[in-house]
Design a protein around this motif. Structure first.
Motif, mmCIF file in Angstrom:
data_model
loop_
_atom_site.group_PDB
_atom_site.id
_atom_site.type_symbol
_atom_site.label_atom_id
_atom_site.label_comp_id
_atom_site.label_asym_id
_atom_site.label_seq_id
_atom_site.Cartn_x
_atom_site.Cartn_y
_atom_site.Cartn_z
ATOM 1 N N THR A 1 0.833 -1.215 0.000
ATOM 2 C CA THR A 1 0.000 0.000 0.000
ATOM 3 C C THR A 1 0.863 1.258 0.000
ATOM 4 O O THR A 1 0.635 2.188 -0.782
ATOM 5 C CB THR A 1 -0.939 -0.001 1.233
ATOM 6 O OG1 THR A 1 -1.830 -1.118 1.129
ATOM 7 C CG2 THR A 1 -1.729 1.281 1.329
ATOM 8 N N LYS B 1 2.760 1.663 -3.361
ATOM 9 C CA LYS B 1 1.885 2.153 -4.437
ATOM 10 C C LYS B 1 1.631 3.648 -4.270
ATOM 11 O O LYS B 1 1.684 4.407 -5.233
ATOM 12 C CB LYS B 1 0.572 1.378 -4.459
ATOM 13 C CG LYS B 1 -0.368 1.856 -5.561
ATOM 14 C CD LYS B 1 -1.655 1.108 -5.605
ATOM 15 C CE LYS B 1 -2.608 1.558 -6.693
ATOM 16 N NZ LYS B 1 -2.464 2.861 -7.261
ATOM 17 N N TRP B 2 1.352 4.076 -3.052
ATOM 18 C CA TRP B 2 1.102 5.495 -2.759
ATOM 19 C C TRP B 2 2.302 6.351 -3.143
ATOM 20 O O TRP B 2 2.171 7.344 -3.862
ATOM 21 C CB TRP B 2 0.762 5.629 -1.280
ATOM 22 C CG TRP B 2 0.675 7.011 -0.731
ATOM 23 C CD1 TRP B 2 -0.148 8.018 -1.160
ATOM 24 C CD2 TRP B 2 1.407 7.539 0.375
ATOM 25 N NE1 TRP B 2 0.038 9.148 -0.378
ATOM 26 C CE2 TRP B 2 0.982 8.868 0.568
ATOM 27 C CE3 TRP B 2 2.366 7.012 1.230
ATOM 28 C CZ2 TRP B 2 1.503 9.677 1.582
ATOM 29 C CZ3 TRP B 2 2.879 7.807 2.240
ATOM 30 C CH2 TRP B 2 2.445 9.135 2.396
ATOM 31 N N ASP C 1 2.828 6.335 -6.933
ATOM 32 C CA ASP C 1 1.829 7.182 -7.599
ATOM 33 C C ASP C 1 2.210 8.660 -7.488
ATOM 34 O O ASP C 1 2.109 9.414 -8.460
ATOM 35 C CB ASP C 1 0.441 6.960 -7.009
ATOM 36 C CG ASP C 1 -0.184 5.633 -7.415
ATOM 37 O OD1 ASP C 1 0.364 4.950 -8.308
ATOM 38 O OD2 ASP C 1 -1.219 5.266 -6.819
ATOM 39 N N GLN D 1 -1.920 13.589 -3.609
ATOM 40 C CA GLN D 1 -2.440 12.532 -2.730
ATOM 41 C C GLN D 1 -1.576 12.505 -1.467
ATOM 42 O O GLN D 1 -0.817 11.582 -1.227
ATOM 43 C CB GLN D 1 -2.434 11.180 -3.430
ATOM 44 C CG GLN D 1 -3.226 10.135 -2.691
ATOM 45 C CD GLN D 1 -3.390 8.871 -3.490
ATOM 46 O OE1 GLN D 1 -2.460 8.395 -4.127
ATOM 47 N NE2 GLN D 1 -4.583 8.322 -3.458
ATOM 48 N N CYS E 1 -1.938 8.714 2.584
ATOM 49 C CA CYS E 1 -1.919 7.362 2.027
ATOM 50 C C CYS E 1 -3.291 6.710 2.172
ATOM 51 O O CYS E 1 -3.791 6.552 3.288
ATOM 52 C CB CYS E 1 -0.873 6.526 2.757
ATOM 53 S SG CYS E 1 -0.736 4.831 2.162
#
Length: 123
Positions: free
Chosen positions: A11, A14-15, A18, A67, A70
């Protein structure tokens, strides 16, 4: 790393990936701070200055990713904040070694810690 934390690592990776792919990191950003908070969550900011003796650098949010927080940072509240910090520091150290090509990891300094507590310098 047990399965629960393997999922958390995926997780977080990926955060961060990204963010690295979508946000422009200015060349004047010297440090990243991964801020943890309760109920458990994590956010990232970047600062154009760093001083190991003065943690106020982490309050200057010169880089605020789109973003910032998270998503899907699922950590049960049965864990103490110390355990969560240890897990996140371990994950970030692993990721810095596993994906050194990320622009975000090319900053001079990386730290993590709970809001209103001392930061741990990772890099």
């Amino acid at each position: 790393m047990n399965a629960r934390f393997k999922d958390l690592k995926i997780t977080i990776k990926k955060w961060i990936t990204d963010i690295d792919n979508t946000d422009e990191l200015s060349s004047d950003i010297r440090a990243l701070c991964f801020n943890l908070y309760e109920p458990y969550g994590i956010e990232m900011i970047g600062s154009s200055w760093f001083d190991e003796e003065d943690e106020e650098w982490a309050c200057d949010e010169d880089f605020k990713p789109t973003q910032r927080v998270c998503p899907n940072f699922n950590v049960p509240d049965s864990f103490t904040w110390e355990e969560v910090l240890e897990i996140v520091i371990s994950i970030l150290k692993e990721l810095i070694n596993e994906v050194p090509g990320l622009k975000l990891f090319k900053v001079e300094h990386i730290a993590a810690g709970f809001v209103d507590r001392n930061l741990i310098i990772i890099k």
